[in-house]
Design a protein around this motif. Sequence first.
Motif, PDB file in Angstrom:
ATOM      1  N   GLY A   1     -24.452 -20.080  -1.027  1.00 57.58           N
ATOM      2  CA  GLY A   1     -23.016 -20.142  -0.786  1.00 57.58           C
ATOM      3  C   GLY A   1     -22.653 -19.848   0.655  1.00 57.58           C
ATOM      4  N   ASP A   2     -21.354 -19.956   0.932  1.00 54.36           N
ATOM      5  CA  ASP A   2     -20.854 -19.756   2.292  1.00 54.36           C
ATOM      6  C   ASP A   2     -20.776 -18.281   2.683  1.00 54.36           C
ATOM      7  N   ARG A   3     -20.627 -17.407   1.701  1.00 54.71           N
ATOM      8  CA  ARG A   3     -20.457 -15.984   1.999  1.00 54.71           C
ATOM      9  C   ARG A   3     -21.817 -15.359   2.316  1.00 54.71           C
ATOM     10  N   LYS A   4     -21.914 -14.701   3.470  1.00 52.41           N
ATOM     11  CA  LYS A   4     -23.189 -14.126   3.904  1.00 52.41           C
ATOM     12  C   LYS A   4     -23.373 -12.687   3.440  1.00 52.41           C
ATOM     13  N   VAL A   5     -22.309 -11.912   3.522  1.00 53.21           N
ATOM     14  CA  VAL A   5     -22.424 -10.483   3.241  1.00 53.21           C
ATOM     15  C   VAL A   5     -21.080  -9.972   2.734  1.00 53.21           C
ATOM     16  N   GLU A   6     -21.127  -8.988   1.873  1.00 56.12           N
ATOM     17  CA  GLU A   6     -19.924  -8.298   1.423  1.00 56.12           C
ATOM     18  C   GLU A   6     -20.111  -6.814   1.675  1.00 56.12           C
ATOM     19  N   VAL A   7     -19.202  -6.222   2.425  1.00 54.52           N
ATOM     20  CA  VAL A   7     -19.208  -4.779   2.684  1.00 54.52           C
ATOM     21  C   VAL A   7     -18.198  -4.138   1.734  1.00 54.52           C
TER      22      VAL A   7
ATOM     23  N   GLY B   1     -11.276  -7.152  -2.004  1.00 56.92           N
ATOM     24  CA  GLY B   1     -12.186  -6.466  -1.108  1.00 56.92           C
ATOM     25  C   GLY B   1     -11.553  -5.467  -0.171  1.00 56.92           C
ATOM     26  N   THR B   2     -12.443  -4.760   0.559  1.00 53.65           N
ATOM     27  CA  THR B   2     -12.026  -3.693   1.462  1.00 53.65           C
ATOM     28  C   THR B   2     -12.391  -3.948   2.916  1.00 53.65           C
ATOM     29  N   PHE B   3     -13.187  -4.995   3.197  1.00 54.02           N
ATOM     30  CA  PHE B   3     -13.668  -5.226   4.555  1.00 54.02           C
ATOM     31  C   PHE B   3     -13.338  -6.659   4.935  1.00 54.02           C
ATOM     32  N   HIS B   4     -12.106  -6.868   5.376  1.00 58.25           N
ATOM     33  CA  HIS B   4     -11.583  -8.221   5.515  1.00 58.25           C
ATOM     34  C   HIS B   4     -12.131  -9.003   6.709  1.00 58.25           C
TER      35      HIS B   4
END
Length: 393
Positions: A253-259, A374-377
């Motif tokens: 997918g396009d999303r690399k990382v989620e903080v 989310g919390t890390f925009h």
Amino acid sequence: MDYILKCLSAFLCAIYIAGCTASVPVDNVTDAGTAPEITPDYTGIVIPPNIAPMNFEIVNPGKEYVTRITGADGGELTAAGRVVKWNIDDWHKLLEANRGKTLDYEVYVKDDSGKWKRYTFSNTVAPDDIDPYISYRLIEPSYEQYALLTINQRDLTSFDEDVVFNNTLLNDDSRGFCINCHVPRNQYRDGSSQFHVRQFHGGTVLMTDGKVRKVNLKTDSTLAAGVYPAWHPTLNLIAYSVNTTKQRFFSVGDRKVEVYDTKSDMILYDIDRDEVRNIAADTTLQETFPAWHPDGKRLYYSVAAYPEGVGPGNIIEKYDSVRYDIVYRDFDPETYRFSRPDTIVNVASSGKSALLPRVSPDGRYLLYSMAPFGTFHIWHPESDLYVVDLETG
């Protein structure tokens, strides 16, 4: 060698001058009826009168380019070329002469047939200056390298940049550490600031009254040391969120990382007493990103409930269901006591997440970032900035 360098310098100077001066075409010109495509998009904005030249690149395809700015109260600048760079002295003179007035831009683009198109837009010069300095972390665009970074200061009236703290000088394989959240106490320009050190010799570095010291904000009753800070406008107090932060990496997918945070609370640090106390420590909620009202009598922050069936241990399973509202607590400067929270931005129930509140200097407006979750925009390209009028809602 000196003679050659002088000749080369004169030659390059002549090229620069030739590239920055131009005659506006008057023949074979048609109006495009729109603004040009430029990057950064400096169309229809308010410009501080003391800001450095706002240079830009013209995106519209063409063979030749000429740009002219005309001030409503006089003054004119002209430049040739696709990349538009203004002389800093001429730029400041034009803005100073047009405080509170309008600047009209004309961008001329010549196509392959020799015809010119004229694009136009206008900007407004603000009547008041902005503060001349901004500080920030300068780091490679990556989530892997944390040691190779600096805290820098930029003079916004020019392009001068200075290093405040160089993290690379003290890092090595045996004692790596990261610094974050360099926040000065801007309101009174008293030189006070702080930043947080993680890993080797971690702690919060505090600069007040011309002295530097490191403090440990972790206590037996708090989750962690202070993370996201907010200086009180008048008192020697700093509100912090304390966060247990994690990362999830994606292989497709396009999303690399989620903080994301598994836990987060709010604390208050009393600088004079070197004392930490809890502001909010509800185990069913996550509180983060504090911001004081300019009068120091109200604290804003973001708060999220855990999704149904989720707690700190498995929040990663529903990371895209974590959504924050913005609340506030009234604060008594005499007793240091806070009221119960009240909601000011209620969007979580409608599928949005509101974070990073900031109050305008006059106390009238609340600015915040909002995304679907989310919390890390900064990792969410779909996030936008919103503003709410605190008087009218």
